[in-house]
Motif scaffolding. Structure first.
Motif, mmCIF file in Angstrom:
data_model
loop_
_atom_site.group_PDB
_atom_site.id
_atom_site.type_symbol
_atom_site.label_atom_id
_atom_site.label_comp_id
_atom_site.label_asym_id
_atom_site.label_seq_id
_atom_site.Cartn_x
_atom_site.Cartn_y
_atom_site.Cartn_z
ATOM 1 N N GLY A 112 0.803 -1.220 0.000
ATOM 2 C CA GLY A 112 0.000 0.000 0.000
ATOM 3 C C GLY A 112 0.830 1.260 0.000
ATOM 4 N N ALA A 113 2.007 1.207 0.624
ATOM 5 C CA ALA A 113 2.878 2.383 0.687
ATOM 6 C C ALA A 113 3.305 2.848 -0.694
ATOM 7 C CB ALA A 113 4.103 2.083 1.545
ATOM 8 N N THR A 114 3.335 1.937 -1.659
ATOM 9 C CA THR A 114 3.731 2.310 -3.028
ATOM 10 C C THR A 114 2.649 3.145 -3.712
ATOM 11 O OG1 THR A 114 2.790 0.285 -4.005
ATOM 12 C CG2 THR A 114 5.074 0.183 -3.216
ATOM 13 N N ALA A 115 1.424 3.138 -3.157
ATOM 14 C CA ALA A 115 0.321 3.889 -3.762
ATOM 15 C C ALA A 115 -0.054 5.126 -2.954
ATOM 16 C CB ALA A 115 -0.903 2.979 -3.910
ATOM 17 N N VAL A 116 0.736 5.463 -1.936
ATOM 18 C CA VAL A 116 0.427 6.621 -1.091
ATOM 19 C C VAL A 116 0.625 7.920 -1.872
ATOM 20 C CG1 VAL A 116 1.243 7.968 0.890
ATOM 21 C CG2 VAL A 116 0.873 5.514 1.127
ATOM 22 N N GLN A 117 -0.357 8.813 -1.768
ATOM 23 C CA GLN A 117 -0.288 10.156 -2.341
ATOM 24 C C GLN A 117 -0.294 11.159 -1.186
ATOM 25 O OE1 GLN A 117 -0.018 10.663 -5.690
ATOM 26 N NE2 GLN A 117 -0.047 8.434 -5.972
ATOM 27 N N LEU A 118 0.774 11.922 -1.040
ATOM 28 C CA LEU A 118 0.925 12.779 0.133
ATOM 29 C C LEU A 118 -0.221 13.769 0.306
ATOM 30 C CD1 LEU A 118 4.775 13.519 0.068
ATOM 31 C CD2 LEU A 118 3.536 11.765 1.350
ATOM 32 N N ALA A 164 -3.372 2.427 9.370
ATOM 33 C CA ALA A 164 -4.145 3.667 9.294
ATOM 34 C C ALA A 164 -3.430 4.709 8.436
ATOM 35 C CB ALA A 164 -4.399 4.215 10.697
ATOM 36 N N ALA A 165 -2.122 4.849 8.614
ATOM 37 C CA ALA A 165 -1.354 5.838 7.850
ATOM 38 C C ALA A 165 -1.346 5.506 6.365
ATOM 39 C CB ALA A 165 0.074 5.914 8.388
ATOM 40 N N VAL A 166 -1.102 4.250 6.040
ATOM 41 C CA VAL A 166 -1.053 3.836 4.624
ATOM 42 C C VAL A 166 -2.424 3.957 3.980
ATOM 43 C CG1 VAL A 166 -0.717 1.869 3.080
ATOM 44 C CG2 VAL A 166 0.965 2.366 4.866
ATOM 45 N N LEU A 167 -3.455 3.516 4.686
ATOM 46 C CA LEU A 167 -4.805 3.522 4.121
ATOM 47 C C LEU A 167 -5.267 4.933 3.786
ATOM 48 C CD1 LEU A 167 -7.157 1.610 3.439
ATOM 49 C CD2 LEU A 167 -8.056 2.040 5.729
ATOM 50 N N THR A 168 -5.083 5.874 4.713
ATOM 51 C CA THR A 168 -5.525 7.249 4.458
ATOM 52 C C THR A 168 -4.608 7.960 3.476
ATOM 53 O OG1 THR A 168 -4.326 7.960 6.458
ATOM 54 C CG2 THR A 168 -6.684 7.511 6.671
ATOM 55 N N GLY A 169 -3.414 7.422 3.246
ATOM 56 C CA GLY A 169 -2.532 7.984 2.231
ATOM 57 C C GLY A 169 -2.843 7.486 0.842
ATOM 58 N N MET A 170 -3.428 6.294 0.726
ATOM 59 C CA MET A 170 -3.749 5.718 -0.590
ATOM 60 C C MET A 170 -4.908 6.454 -1.261
ATOM 61 S SD MET A 170 -3.361 1.654 0.282
ATOM 62 C CE MET A 170 -3.685 1.086 -1.416
ATOM 63 N N PHE A 171 -5.942 6.775 -0.473
ATOM 64 C CA PHE A 171 -7.112 7.476 -0.998
ATOM 65 C C PHE A 171 -7.597 8.492 0.035
ATOM 66 C CE2 PHE A 171 -7.101 3.517 -3.372
ATOM 67 C CZ PHE A 171 -7.386 3.939 -4.668
ATOM 68 N N HIS A 172 -8.304 9.520 -0.448
ATOM 69 C CA HIS A 172 -8.859 10.514 0.463
ATOM 70 C C HIS A 172 -9.825 9.838 1.421
ATOM 71 C CE1 HIS A 172 -10.974 14.223 1.783
ATOM 72 N NE2 HIS A 172 -9.793 14.778 1.556
ATOM 73 N N TYR A 173 -9.791 10.240 2.673
ATOM 74 C CA TYR A 173 -10.580 9.565 3.706
ATOM 75 C C TYR A 173 -12.066 9.514 3.392
ATOM 76 C CZ TYR A 173 -11.505 14.336 5.367
ATOM 77 O OH TYR A 173 -11.881 15.656 5.456
ATOM 78 N N THR A 174 -12.588 10.467 2.620
ATOM 79 C CA THR A 174 -14.018 10.459 2.301
ATOM 80 C C THR A 174 -14.417 9.244 1.470
ATOM 81 O OG1 THR A 174 -13.542 11.873 0.379
ATOM 82 C CG2 THR A 174 -14.228 12.968 2.414
ATOM 83 N N LYS A 175 -13.455 8.622 0.813
ATOM 84 C CA LYS A 175 -13.738 7.444 -0.012
ATOM 85 C C LYS A 175 -14.112 6.230 0.840
ATOM 86 C CE LYS A 175 -12.617 9.262 -4.057
ATOM 87 N NZ LYS A 175 -13.597 9.411 -5.162
ATOM 88 N N PHE A 176 -13.804 6.282 2.126
ATOM 89 C CA PHE A 176 -14.030 5.111 2.968
ATOM 90 C C PHE A 176 -15.346 5.168 3.738
ATOM 91 C CE2 PHE A 176 -9.253 5.607 3.010
ATOM 92 C CZ PHE A 176 -9.044 4.628 2.041
#
Length: 472
Positions: free
Chosen positions: A205-211, A283-295
């Motif tokens: 997942g870290a490879t898909a993180v968008q800051l 938690a850090a990786v998940l919220t970095g992969m997509f904007h939190y509203t997507k979840f």
């Protein structure tokens, strides 16, 4: 019983030597590895793949990471108190038995009663989640149950019984009744597999993180809601706190641990450290992969995020491991909860048959009682509205333990040669206040349900426990 006699019985404290004698029939077969596996198996359940996304969307945004850290700090303070108690009094029943010695019978009973709700509801919720995941897994092969057997009783939805949830509890109950050593071996392998996939998720997942998905890290508070700001962060911490029930679970098995004075503190602190690192990483990786509203409203945010990122194999593997993770959590909860029921029977506050040991020194009746109660609660009655009661029961136990350290240090009849909570008496007081602060952060429904459960527990004590207690 006369009123004066009732109050006298409520205040009577158990002699710690009696518990040592009563629990001497339980065999000390568990080591540090088994205890940490049991703790991590409970703490790091399938919720690690769902809670970060849900809490991020509903309460804290990317600051869900802070929510987990706050919950871990408060749990960590309580873990230190638990470690001192488990080292000084390695008895079955954890906070129930300790409170009986330190506060007296009535407070001990209410603390144990609160933790019983914690075990029952956690078992019911996890078995229901396991059933839902398993039905989804079978549906990919075109296999489906009749609607009436898919979930708990609801006339409006035409459902009557959660078949797979009940079967999961029955299998776990049977496994635990055959011995904690065998169950612990199964738990070890399940936990190793689960941690491996969690680490794989973090790495992939870290490879898909968008800051930019972490900006703003703490969203502004939305007036009139529980979202955003430090208010949202604290509400998020209250929501995730129940996950840290794991070290209460292993403390309940203190009487079956080898070299308990050293093993228990290490297992409790080790469980918390491992779990916190994994929760924060996910938690850090998940919220970095997509904007939190997507979840928002997403029951499987981690698997969804991997699929959306093109990592289909890892997503499918994660879904399978979620099933394994829930099963390992059920095992740990069943072991801890059955020892609590055994403790109630041991002291006569519930029927003595609950404490009867089989030829292998195992409380099979206690395990059977817990299994049946969990099946009834999880497979027949809707349990979603009770979810917050798990956190409430945990926090009550933590408050009792933290304050109890202040009284424990004054006892001359208890061996204090093992672990001691540092910075006494300041740290125990901070621990108690932190748990109280999180307790009042729970929503109104949870507080009302907790009050009702405590009142029911008090009535059970007056009607049965006070009359049948085995204290001299």
């Amino acid at each position: 019983m006369e009123q004066k006699g009732l109050f006298a019985r409520m205040a009577r404290k158990e002699d710690p030597r009696n518990y040592a004698d009563k629990d001497g029939h339980l065999k000390p077969v568990l080591g540090l590895r088994e205890m940490i596996a049991m703790g991590v198996g409970t703490v790091v359940g399938a919720g690690i793949f769902t809670m970060p996304g849900i809490v991020a969307a509903d309460y804290a945004g990317p600051a869900v990471v802070i929510s987990f850290i706050i919950a871990a700090i408060i749990a960590g303070l309580s873990a230190l108190a638990y470690s001192e108690f488990a080292s000084a009094m390695p008895y079955a029943g954890s906070i129930y038995s300790w409170a009986n010695v330190i506060y007296g019978e009535f407070v001990g009973w209410l603390a144990g009663w609160a933790v019983l709700a914690e075990y029952l509801i956690a078992l019911a919720l996890i078995s229901a989640s396991w059933s839902s995941y398993f039905q989804g897994f079978l549906s990919s092969f075109g296999i489906a149950l009749p609607k009436a057997l898919t979930t708990s009783f609801s006339l409006g939805n035409g459902t009557w019984f959660d078949l797979f949830g009940a079967l999961a509890l029955l299998v776990v109950g049977h496994l635990v009744s055959r011995g904690v050593k065998g169950a612990a071996k199964v738990e070890n392998w399940l936990v190793i597999g689960k941690i491996a996939v969690i680490v794989l998720f973090i790495v992939v997942g870290a490879t898909a993180v968008q800051l930019q998905n972490w900006v703003p890290f703490v969203p502004k508070h939305v007036p009139g809601t529980n979202f955003g700001g430090m208010h949202g962060v604290m509400m998020g911490a209250a929501q995730v706190f129940f996950a840290y029930i794991g070290f209460d679970t292993i403390a309940a098995n203190s009487a079956e641990v080898k070299n308990a004075q050293k093993t228990m503190p290490r297992a409790i602190v080790g469980t918390l450290l491992i779990a916190t690192v994994l929760f924060v990483g996910v938690a850090a990786v998940l919220t970095g992969m997509f904007h939190y509203t997507k979840f928002a409203g997403n029951a499987e945010p981690a698997a969804w995020a991997l699929r959306q990122s093109g990592h289909l194999f890892t997503a499918n593997l994660l879904s399978v491991v979620a099933l394994v993770g829930m099963f390992s959590g059920l095992i740990a909860l069943m072991i801890g909860g059955s020892r609590l029921v055994y403790s109630f029977g041991r002291d006569g506050l519930m029927p003595k048959a609950f404490a009867k040991l089989d030829k292998n020194g195992l409380p099979k009746n206690g395990t059977l009682v817990l299994t049946i109660l969990a099946v009834v609660l999880g497979a027949v009655f809707p349990v979603g509205m009770l979810a917050n009661l798990v956190s409430a029961g945990t926090l009550i136990a933590f408050i009792v333990a933290s304050v109890g350290v202040l009284k424990l240090r004054k006892r001359q009849d208890i061996d204090h040669s093992g672990y001691k909570m540092p910075w006494y008496p300041v740290l125990p007081m901070i621990s108690a206040l932190a748990s109280i602060g999180l307790f009042v952060s729970l929503n109104k429904d949870a507080l009302i349900l907790t009050l009702v459960w405590v009142v029911v527990g008090a009535l059970v004590y007056v009607a049965y426990g006070a009359k049948h207690s085995t204290k001299d």
